[in-house]
Write a protein that holds these residues in place. Structure first.
Motif, mmCIF file in Angstrom:
data_model
loop_
_atom_site.group_PDB
_atom_site.id
_atom_site.type_symbol
_atom_site.label_atom_id
_atom_site.label_comp_id
_atom_site.label_asym_id
_atom_site.label_seq_id
_atom_site.Cartn_x
_atom_site.Cartn_y
_atom_site.Cartn_z
ATOM 1 N N MET A 1 5.594 6.055 3.162
ATOM 2 C CA MET A 1 6.942 6.114 3.689
ATOM 3 C C MET A 1 6.953 5.596 5.127
ATOM 4 S SD MET A 1 9.441 9.348 3.770
ATOM 5 C CE MET A 1 10.327 9.663 5.237
ATOM 6 N N ILE A 2 7.933 4.788 5.425
ATOM 7 C CA ILE A 2 8.100 4.227 6.758
ATOM 8 C C ILE A 2 9.090 5.100 7.526
ATOM 9 C CG2 ILE A 2 8.853 2.218 8.089
ATOM 10 C CD1 ILE A 2 6.376 1.603 6.434
ATOM 11 N N THR A 3 8.744 5.447 8.767
ATOM 12 C CA THR A 3 9.660 6.162 9.651
ATOM 13 C C THR A 3 9.884 5.315 10.889
ATOM 14 O OG1 THR A 3 7.832 7.372 10.689
ATOM 15 C CG2 THR A 3 8.952 8.451 8.837
ATOM 16 N N TYR A 4 10.973 5.587 11.587
ATOM 17 C CA TYR A 4 11.315 4.845 12.792
ATOM 18 C C TYR A 4 11.373 5.806 13.964
ATOM 19 C CZ TYR A 4 12.886 1.816 9.032
ATOM 20 O OH TYR A 4 12.951 1.078 7.878
ATOM 21 N N LYS A 5 10.883 5.345 15.111
ATOM 22 C CA LYS A 5 10.861 6.202 16.295
ATOM 23 C C LYS A 5 10.995 5.345 17.539
ATOM 24 C CE LYS A 5 7.920 9.564 18.660
ATOM 25 N NZ LYS A 5 7.254 8.963 19.801
ATOM 26 N N LEU A 6 11.930 5.739 18.412
ATOM 27 C CA LEU A 6 12.067 5.055 19.688
ATOM 28 C C LEU A 6 10.837 5.365 20.526
ATOM 29 C CD1 LEU A 6 14.180 3.288 21.171
ATOM 30 C CD2 LEU A 6 14.950 5.366 22.299
ATOM 31 N N LEU A 7 10.230 4.326 21.061
ATOM 32 C CA LEU A 7 9.030 4.498 21.877
ATOM 33 C C LEU A 7 9.393 5.279 23.133
ATOM 34 C CD1 LEU A 7 6.024 3.505 21.941
ATOM 35 C CD2 LEU A 7 6.817 1.706 23.462
ATOM 36 N N ASP A 8 8.722 6.410 23.323
ATOM 37 C CA ASP A 8 9.015 7.228 24.496
ATOM 38 C C ASP A 8 7.750 7.775 25.150
ATOM 39 O OD1 ASP A 8 8.227 9.088 22.639
ATOM 40 O OD2 ASP A 8 10.023 10.309 22.762
ATOM 41 N N ASP A 9 6.615 7.304 24.716
ATOM 42 C CA ASP A 9 5.355 7.865 25.184
ATOM 43 C C ASP A 9 4.364 6.730 25.459
ATOM 44 O OD1 ASP A 9 2.886 9.150 25.471
ATOM 45 O OD2 ASP A 9 3.363 10.665 23.971
ATOM 46 N N ARG A 10 3.762 6.762 26.614
ATOM 47 C CA ARG A 10 2.785 5.732 26.991
ATOM 48 C C ARG A 10 1.637 5.657 25.987
ATOM 49 N NH1 ARG A 10 1.870 1.598 30.014
ATOM 50 N NH2 ARG A 10 -0.198 1.279 30.804
ATOM 51 N N LYS A 11 1.260 6.804 25.392
ATOM 52 C CA LYS A 11 0.177 6.794 24.398
ATOM 53 C C LYS A 11 0.544 5.920 23.209
ATOM 54 C CE LYS A 11 0.043 11.163 24.082
ATOM 55 N NZ LYS A 11 -0.119 12.523 23.635
ATOM 56 N N ASP A 12 1.807 5.971 22.786
ATOM 57 C CA ASP A 12 2.251 5.128 21.672
ATOM 58 C C ASP A 12 2.175 3.658 22.051
ATOM 59 O OD1 ASP A 12 2.743 7.248 19.981
ATOM 60 O OD2 ASP A 12 4.842 7.415 20.567
ATOM 61 N N LEU A 13 2.485 3.372 23.310
ATOM 62 C CA LEU A 13 2.401 1.994 23.786
ATOM 63 C C LEU A 13 0.968 1.493 23.664
ATOM 64 C CD1 LEU A 13 4.035 -0.287 25.278
ATOM 65 C CD2 LEU A 13 3.061 0.666 27.367
ATOM 66 N N GLU A 14 0.047 2.287 24.123
ATOM 67 C CA GLU A 14 -1.361 1.898 24.079
ATOM 68 C C GLU A 14 -1.918 1.956 22.652
ATOM 69 O OE1 GLU A 14 -2.848 0.556 26.599
ATOM 70 O OE2 GLU A 14 -1.165 0.968 27.921
ATOM 71 N N ARG A 15 -1.342 2.820 21.809
ATOM 72 C CA ARG A 15 -1.860 3.050 20.468
ATOM 73 C C ARG A 15 -1.640 1.876 19.526
ATOM 74 N NH1 ARG A 15 0.406 6.370 15.990
ATOM 75 N NH2 ARG A 15 2.269 6.426 17.262
ATOM 76 N N GLY A 16 -0.740 0.993 19.832
ATOM 77 C CA GLY A 16 -0.555 -0.087 18.868
ATOM 78 C C GLY A 16 0.483 -1.119 19.216
ATOM 79 N N ILE A 17 1.428 -0.769 20.062
ATOM 80 C CA ILE A 17 2.507 -1.715 20.316
ATOM 81 C C ILE A 17 2.000 -2.940 21.068
ATOM 82 C CG2 ILE A 17 3.581 -1.103 22.530
ATOM 83 C CD1 ILE A 17 5.470 -1.604 19.318
ATOM 84 N N LYS B 1 1.985 6.019 8.059
ATOM 85 C CA LYS B 1 0.760 6.826 8.113
ATOM 86 C C LYS B 1 0.179 6.906 9.519
ATOM 87 C CE LYS B 1 -0.448 6.059 3.309
ATOM 88 N NZ LYS B 1 -1.437 5.569 2.350
ATOM 89 N N GLY B 2 1.043 7.131 10.502
ATOM 90 C CA GLY B 2 0.610 7.305 11.878
ATOM 91 C C GLY B 2 0.343 6.035 12.655
ATOM 92 N N SER B 3 0.446 4.873 12.024
ATOM 93 C CA SER B 3 0.197 3.598 12.711
ATOM 94 C C SER B 3 1.502 2.846 12.912
ATOM 95 C CB SER B 3 -0.751 2.723 11.891
ATOM 96 O OG SER B 3 -2.011 3.328 11.792
ATOM 97 N N ILE B 4 1.645 2.242 14.075
ATOM 98 C CA ILE B 4 2.815 1.421 14.356
ATOM 99 C C ILE B 4 2.629 0.084 13.638
ATOM 100 C CG2 ILE B 4 4.156 0.258 16.135
ATOM 101 C CD1 ILE B 4 3.271 2.540 18.048
ATOM 102 N N VAL B 5 3.578 -0.269 12.771
ATOM 103 C CA VAL B 5 3.462 -1.482 11.961
ATOM 104 C C VAL B 5 4.561 -2.507 12.253
ATOM 105 C CG1 VAL B 5 2.217 -0.269 10.138
ATOM 106 C CG2 VAL B 5 4.715 -0.488 9.998
ATOM 107 N N GLY B 6 5.469 -2.154 13.163
ATOM 108 C CA GLY B 6 6.532 -3.079 13.525
ATOM 109 C C GLY B 6 7.311 -2.575 14.715
ATOM 110 N N TYR B 7 8.122 -3.466 15.289
ATOM 111 C CA TYR B 7 8.949 -3.053 16.422
ATOM 112 C C TYR B 7 10.221 -3.888 16.502
ATOM 113 C CZ TYR B 7 6.865 -7.102 18.756
ATOM 114 O OH TYR B 7 6.453 -8.364 19.079
ATOM 115 N N VAL B 8 11.221 -3.296 17.162
ATOM 116 C CA VAL B 8 12.432 -3.985 17.575
ATOM 117 C C VAL B 8 12.546 -3.741 19.076
ATOM 118 C CG1 VAL B 8 14.950 -4.104 17.422
ATOM 119 C CG2 VAL B 8 13.607 -3.636 15.360
ATOM 120 N N VAL B 9 12.576 -4.816 19.849
ATOM 121 C CA VAL B 9 12.750 -4.711 21.299
ATOM 122 C C VAL B 9 14.200 -5.044 21.594
ATOM 123 C CG1 VAL B 9 12.049 -5.588 23.564
ATOM 124 C CG2 VAL B 9 10.351 -5.395 21.720
ATOM 125 N N PHE B 10 14.865 -4.187 22.384
ATOM 126 C CA PHE B 10 16.261 -4.445 22.716
ATOM 127 C C PHE B 10 16.591 -3.944 24.114
ATOM 128 C CE2 PHE B 10 16.152 -0.352 20.566
ATOM 129 C CZ PHE B 10 17.016 0.445 21.285
#
Length: 144
Positions: free
Chosen positions: A1-17, A57-66
């Motif tokens: 299942m795919i979920t969507y989340k607005l990036l709000d944490d530096r760890k997420d930035l480093e984790r895959g974006i 599954k806990g991995s960032i697989v896509g993004y929308v920058v706006f």
């Protein structure tokens, strides 16, 4: 299942974006683009850009920058989608229309228009047309 989340944490930035931003530059332009990735990162850190992420599954697989901006002539606020990217192995898995609409939801109360600029030969044009977007203006660019 795919979920969507607005990036709000530096760890997420480093984790895959950062890796996805780099992958996008290599795929689209054929070059590594560390300065581009650093610029996107710094603009996100100061709140100029927003990044919505698709997660599987806990991995960032896509993004929308706006970005949310104001058209000076009319004082109308609009959302400008600057980049959409899905990892190749998740294309067809991530519902791109749904992902874009989820991104719009973050600023729906603050904007009256959504704008996206695409190259004239982009495959994404048909996607956005199916989503109800229409040609609005002409952009001309000159190399200097």
């Amino acid at each position: 299942m795919i979920t969507y989340k607005l990036l709000d944490d530096r760890k997420d930035l480093e984790r895959g974006i950062r890796d996805l931003l780099e992958d996008n530059c290599v795929e689209v332009y054929g070059v590594t683009a560390t300065p581009f990735v650093d610029k996107i990162t710094s603009l996100w850190e100061v709140g100029v850009l927003n990044i919505n992420t698709a997660i599987h599954k806990g991995s960032i697989v896509g993004y929308v920058v706006f970005v949310i901006d104001t058209e000076m002539a009319t004082s109308v606020d609009f959302m400008c989608i600057t980049s959409v990217y899905i990892s190749p192995e998740y294309r067809g898995v991530v519902n791109v229309s749904e992902f874009i609409e989820d991104s719009i939801e973050y600023c729906r109360e603050d904007v009256s228009r959504v704008m996206v600029s695409l190259p004239s030969n982009s495959r994404a044009i048909k996607l956005f047309e199916r989503m109800g977007y229409s040609e609005y203006d002409t952009t001309l660019i000159k190399e200097i």
